[in-house]
Design a protein around this motif. Structure first.
Motif, mmCIF file in Angstrom:
data_model
loop_
_atom_site.group_PDB
_atom_site.id
_atom_site.type_symbol
_atom_site.label_atom_id
_atom_site.label_comp_id
_atom_site.label_asym_id
_atom_site.label_seq_id
_atom_site.Cartn_x
_atom_site.Cartn_y
_atom_site.Cartn_z
ATOM 1 N N SER A 236 74.769 28.513 13.500
ATOM 2 C CA SER A 236 74.195 28.552 12.164
ATOM 3 C C SER A 236 73.749 27.153 11.766
ATOM 4 C CB SER A 236 75.197 29.102 11.156
ATOM 5 O OG SER A 236 76.297 28.247 11.064
ATOM 6 N N SER A 237 72.721 27.130 10.976
ATOM 7 C CA SER A 237 72.232 25.848 10.475
ATOM 8 C C SER A 237 72.530 25.775 8.991
ATOM 9 C CB SER A 237 70.727 25.727 10.716
ATOM 10 O OG SER A 237 70.040 26.667 9.912
ATOM 11 N N ASP B 134 71.040 28.388 6.840
ATOM 12 C CA ASP B 134 71.648 29.716 6.811
ATOM 13 C C ASP B 134 72.802 29.809 5.818
ATOM 14 O OD1 ASP B 134 69.957 30.564 8.839
ATOM 15 O OD2 ASP B 134 71.411 30.112 10.412
#
Length: 69
Positions: A5-6, A9
């Motif tokens: 996930s970044s 997100d």
């Protein structure tokens, strides 16, 4: 399939509360009050349990055991 996930997100606690309240058809304040009543232990204080086979009731509630397949 796993993906990292970044930051794009991620949502804030407030955004999550609003989304959950909307999905449940209730007010965000009611979600927050309900969450405050829960006693959630931080992961670092969790008890680790090693379970070889799951012993859970089946979907029909007969109490049969479900085993790893």
């Amino acid at each position: 399939m796993s993906r990292e996930s970044s930051d794009a997100d991620m949502i804030s606690d407030e955004e999550f509360t609003e989304l959950l309240a909307d999905a449940e058809g209730t007010a965000p304040l009611k979600i927050e009050r309900g969450a405050a009543k829960l006693d959630i232990v931080p992961p670092e204080r969790a008890t680790i349990v090693n379970v070889d086979k799951a012993q859970l009731p089946d979907d029909e509630g007969r109490g049969d055991k479900i085993h790893d397949q």
